[in-house]
Design a protein around this motif. Structure first.
Motif, PDB file in Angstrom:
ATOM      1  N   GLN A 294       0.822  -1.199   0.000  1.00 15.30           N
ATOM      2  CA  GLN A 294       0.000   0.000   0.000  1.00 15.30           C
ATOM      3  C   GLN A 294       0.864   1.260   0.000  1.00 15.30           C
ATOM      4  O   GLN A 294       0.531   2.261  -0.621  1.00 15.30           O
ATOM      5  N   ARG A 295       2.012   1.195   0.672  1.00 16.04           N
ATOM      6  CA  ARG A 295       2.907   2.357   0.710  1.00 16.04           C
ATOM      7  C   ARG A 295       3.547   2.606  -0.649  1.00 16.04           C
ATOM      8  O   ARG A 295       3.535   3.741  -1.149  1.00 16.04           O
ATOM      9  N   VAL A 296       4.115   1.564  -1.271  1.00 13.89           N
ATOM     10  CA  VAL A 296       4.807   1.773  -2.545  1.00 13.89           C
ATOM     11  C   VAL A 296       3.829   2.112  -3.664  1.00 13.89           C
ATOM     12  O   VAL A 296       4.166   2.876  -4.585  1.00 13.89           O
ATOM     13  N   GLU A 297       2.627   1.560  -3.612  1.00 13.63           N
ATOM     14  CA  GLU A 297       1.610   1.936  -4.604  1.00 13.63           C
ATOM     15  C   GLU A 297       1.268   3.414  -4.474  1.00 13.63           C
ATOM     16  O   GLU A 297       1.162   4.138  -5.470  1.00 13.63           O
ATOM     17  N   ALA A 298       1.092   3.888  -3.244  1.00 14.80           N
ATOM     18  CA  ALA A 298       0.767   5.293  -3.025  1.00 14.80           C
ATOM     19  C   ALA A 298       1.927   6.198  -3.435  1.00 14.80           C
ATOM     20  O   ALA A 298       1.719   7.271  -4.001  1.00 14.80           O
TER      21      ALA A 298
ATOM     22  N   LEU B 123       3.509  10.176  -9.993  1.00 10.00           N
ATOM     23  CA  LEU B 123       2.814  10.447 -11.249  1.00 10.00           C
ATOM     24  C   LEU B 123       2.006  11.741 -11.163  1.00 10.00           C
ATOM     25  O   LEU B 123       1.973  12.535 -12.105  1.00 10.00           O
ATOM     26  N   MET B 124       1.351  11.951 -10.018  1.00 10.69           N
ATOM     27  CA  MET B 124       0.563  13.171  -9.831  1.00 10.69           C
ATOM     28  C   MET B 124       1.471  14.402  -9.835  1.00 10.69           C
ATOM     29  O   MET B 124       1.134  15.439 -10.412  1.00 10.69           O
ATOM     30  N   ARG B 125       2.643  14.284  -9.205  1.00 17.89           N
ATOM     31  CA  ARG B 125       3.592  15.401  -9.181  1.00 17.89           C
ATOM     32  C   ARG B 125       4.053  15.745 -10.596  1.00 17.89           C
ATOM     33  O   ARG B 125       4.194  16.919 -10.938  1.00 17.89           O
ATOM     34  N   LEU B 126       4.289  14.743 -11.417  1.00 17.31           N
ATOM     35  CA  LEU B 126       4.696  15.012 -12.793  1.00 17.31           C
ATOM     36  C   LEU B 126       3.598  15.748 -13.539  1.00 17.31           C
ATOM     37  O   LEU B 126       3.862  16.712 -14.272  1.00 17.31           O
ATOM     38  N   ARG B 127       2.359  15.327 -13.351  1.00 18.72           N
ATOM     39  CA  ARG B 127       1.250  15.985 -14.029  1.00 18.72           C
ATOM     40  C   ARG B 127       1.097  17.425 -13.584  1.00 18.72           C
ATOM     41  O   ARG B 127       0.888  18.334 -14.387  1.00 18.72           O
ATOM     42  N   GLU B 128       1.235  17.676 -12.273  1.00 19.66           N
ATOM     43  CA  GLU B 128       1.048  19.026 -11.753  1.00 19.66           C
ATOM     44  C   GLU B 128       2.182  19.970 -12.152  1.00 19.66           C
ATOM     45  O   GLU B 128       1.997  21.177 -12.184  1.00 19.66           O
ATOM     46  N   ASN B 129       3.351  19.418 -12.423  1.00 19.63           N
ATOM     47  CA  ASN B 129       4.509  20.244 -12.763  1.00 19.63           C
ATOM     48  C   ASN B 129       4.967  19.996 -14.192  1.00 19.63           C
ATOM     49  O   ASN B 129       6.169  20.085 -14.495  1.00 19.63           O
ATOM     50  N   ALA B 130       3.999  19.719 -15.071  1.00 17.39           N
ATOM     51  CA  ALA B 130       4.331  19.366 -16.448  1.00 17.39           C
ATOM     52  C   ALA B 130       5.115  20.464 -17.147  1.00 17.39           C
ATOM     53  O   ALA B 130       6.091  20.195 -17.863  1.00 17.39           O
TER      54      ALA B 130
ATOM     55  N   LEU C 276      10.628   7.761 -11.724  1.00 19.43           N
ATOM     56  CA  LEU C 276       9.422   6.935 -11.750  1.00 19.43           C
ATOM     57  C   LEU C 276       9.773   5.456 -11.858  1.00 19.43           C
ATOM     58  O   LEU C 276       9.121   4.603 -11.243  1.00 19.43           O
ATOM     59  N   ALA C 277      10.810   5.166 -12.657  1.00 22.43           N
ATOM     60  CA  ALA C 277      11.222   3.766 -12.813  1.00 22.43           C
ATOM     61  C   ALA C 277      11.726   3.200 -11.490  1.00 22.43           C
ATOM     62  O   ALA C 277      11.468   2.033 -11.161  1.00 22.43           O
ATOM     63  N   GLU C 278      12.436   4.022 -10.696  1.00 28.36           N
ATOM     64  CA  GLU C 278      12.921   3.558  -9.394  1.00 28.36           C
ATOM     65  C   GLU C 278      11.757   3.251  -8.460  1.00 28.36           C
ATOM     66  O   GLU C 278      11.761   2.235  -7.751  1.00 28.36           O
TER      67      GLU C 278
END
Length: 614
Positions: free
Chosen positions: A235-239, A245-252, A268-270
């Motif tokens: 649950q932690r690593v999924e979150a 991903l959300m940070r990338l979208r917000e700072n596109a 993201l790969a890490e």
């Protein structure tokens, strides 16, 4: 055993508030009806075993009339009245449908209540801000902290999982216990005694089922106990991956301008690699558990026939009796094997309880620490005395600083980057917990909106906005916050947009240089991504012109504007808000001409500089 007791205590501590809340009677009533429906299903299963015996005996005797009546209507035999299969199936389906519907209704009501409570606790006393300062697992002084990462996931996902699993596992366990006692009596009466080494063992099939289930439970736990920790980590690593991903979208835009795609891909790969490693570990452990449980379940299908076969071939048991023994044995063995069949769900549930318990502890610690930092007092003017401020890692920013600002006065604060200017405003706002000294703020005006009560019975929730001084205070950071929704809401935030007319909001936008947006007030958009940095700062300044606070704090709130626009907007603020006390953090010298005084952050203190030119 101690860990199990501790875990059950934590699980009950999470559940108790709802079942003793203002919704307790409706919730208890729905749960009681659920229990009745579940017990009815157990009763139908018991009835079905007797129907099976009569049905297979009819087949064995080639009794056509009995076959038809047991399928379509009913039959009265030496054991009494037996309904037909169609009637039993119809009642079973009806109860099963409404049992599921009622359980889902209780789930959503419980989840709604818990979500509201967690949102209140997260927002109250600015606990969300304190957690954000330590998010990522590090505390205010570098120590590891649990329960601070991904609060959004804990509220949105963990609450749902906890409610769903608690109800599903709880009701299933109750049905299992009732099924066990119901079918133990049936199996005991059917199996008869077994002579072993000269000893008569009554109800031997019951003892065989018990031995079989205990063996399966012990082996399953030994194989699958790693799943508890792995599910917690999952649950932690999924979150963490979703958050990245959300940070990338917000700072596109920033990422695109830097050309940082490769670095973002690497990051993201890490994170996904950690997710995959966890998933592979879960897969391997689940494979081992499934290998045993599937084998266990398959053997359980034929096992009762093997055990009861000698009695059948000796003519002591009819074909119908053999099938009834098999069915009763399966129910008893299945009930005793509940831990085996529910192991993965129990592992998920335990991981969810751990995450919510950790989040509860983090929220409690954050709210308890709300009084930490500089002491807040009430007085006729704004002032700081003996103020010392630190960073979360313990580094000193200010030491023994002092400042006084009278109502209606304007002060500009300057200093080198990283000297503590913005942190000083946070301390004045009462949100910075790392420091000492005193911050004096004027009294709230009579009639100001008061904080609401925490539905969980805690401290009052923080009111929207900051009530101070003869009125209100508004803090405008360098990066404005624009909430989700309409432009109207963004301009009026944090006040209720219904308090202002279109003409008032349009006039504020016009004065802030955003007149082109006045006809788009009800347009819903991601305004924080649609507007440029300068336009977002203009929206924030329009907010100040609309709300007309008595105290206005600007933390480089015009830094994204060109110098001419910055001077124009300061001129508008001074004209439109003549009675407002203005405290600005700025680097540009031209800002100083709009302030009565200039204070410099230097050598860890506040130094009164030469008066700003008139």
């Amino acid at each position: 055993m101690r860990r199990i007791v501790s875990f059950l205590h934590d699980a009950w501590a999470l559940a108790r508030p709802y079942w003793t809340s203002e919704e307790r009677w409706r919730a208890r009533g729905m749960l009681a009806l659920l229990v009745v429906l579940n017990l009815s299903l157990v009763g139908l299963n018991v009835l079905l075993t007797f129907w099976q015996r009569a049905f297979y005996n009819a087949l064995e005797a080639r009794d056509w009339d009995g076959f038809q009546s047991l399928l379509l209507t009913w039959r009265v035999n030496e054991e009494g009245f037996l309904p037909g299969f169609c009637g039993i199936a119809a009642v079973f389906i009806l109860i099963a449908v409404y049992q599921l519907y009622l359980r889902q209704a209780l789930q959503i009501r419980w989840r709604r209540w818990m979500t509201v409570v967690y949102l209140e606790r997260w927002l109250a006393d600015r606990a969300y801000y304190r957690l954000a300062l330590s998010e990522g697992g590090r505390g205010s002084r570098g120590q590891a902290e649990e329960g601070t990462d991904n609060p959004d996931q804990r509220i949105a996902e963990d609450v749902r999982l906890y409610v769903d699993n608690t109800l599903a596992l709880g009701l299933d366990l109750m049905s299992t216990v009732v099924t066990l006692f119901s079918f133990v009596a049936v199996l005991w009466s059917l199996s008869g005694p077994l002579t072993l080494f000269g000893l008569d063992i009554p109800g031997y099939m019951v003892w065989v089922a018990m031995i079989y289930a205990v063996f399966g439970t012990v082996v399953t736990h030994l194989i699958g106990r790693r799943l508890i920790g792995l599910n917690f980590d999952r649950q932690r690593v999924e979150a963490d991956f979703r958050f990245a991903l959300m940070r990338l979208r917000e700072n596109a835009e920033g990422i695109a301008l830097y050309g940082g795609e490769r670095d973002e891909h690497r990051g993201l790969a890490e994170r996904f690699r950690a997710l995959m490693e966890n998933f592979w570990s879960i897969m391997v452990t689940t494979k081992r558990v499934t290998f045993f449980t599937a084998s266990y379940s398959q053997v359980a299908i034929i096992f009762p026939f093997v055990v009861a076969a000698p009695a059948f071939f000796a003519g002591k048991v009819t074909l119908g009796g053999l099938f009834q023994i098999s069915s009763a044995f399966g129910q008893v063995q299945g009930s005793l094997s509940w831990f085996v069949t529910s192991y993965r769900d129990l592992a998920d549930w335990r991981a969810t309880v751990r995450r919510l318990t950790g989040f509860d502890a983090a929220l409690a610690a954050a709210r308890a620490a709300a009084a930490e930092g500089p002491a807040l007092r009430e007085g006729p003017a704004l002032g700081v005395e003996g103020l010392g401020l630190d960073l979360p890692d313990g580094r000193r920013l200010l030491a023994d600083a002092a400042l006084t600002v009278r109502p209606g006065e304007s002060v500009v604060i300057t200093g080198a980057s990283g000297s503590g200017k913005s942190t000083l405003l946070r301390a004045i706002a009462g949100i910075w917990p790392f420091g000492r000294g005193t911050v004096t703020r004027p009294l709230a005006r009579a009639g100001e909106d008061q904080a609401g009560e925490d539905p969980a019975g805690g401290a009052p929730a923080q009111p929207v906005g900051t009530a101070t001084a003869g009125g209100t205070a508004l803090f405008l950071p360098q990066r404005p916050y624009l909430p989700l929704g309409t432009l109207r809401r963004a301009v009026c935030y944090p006040a209720d947009a219904a308090r202002y007319t279109d003409a008032e909001i349009g006039a504020a936008l016009e004065k802030a240089g955003l007149g082109a947006l006045r006809d788009r007030l009800d347009e819903v958009s991601a305004w924080d991504r649609r507007l440029s940095g300068g336009e977002q700062q203009r929206v924030a300044l329009a907010r100040a012109l609309l709300l007309r606070p008595d105290w206005l704090f600007l933390d480089e709130a015009t830094a994204s504007l060109d110098p001419a626009a910055e001077q124009h907007l300061y001129r508008v603020l001074k004209q439109e808000l003549p009675g407002t006390a203005l405290v600005s953090v700025a680097h540009r010298p031209a800002v100083a001409e709009f302030h009565d005084r200039r204070v410099q952050v230097k050598d860890g203190g506040l130094v009164e500089a030469a008066a700003a030119p008139a």
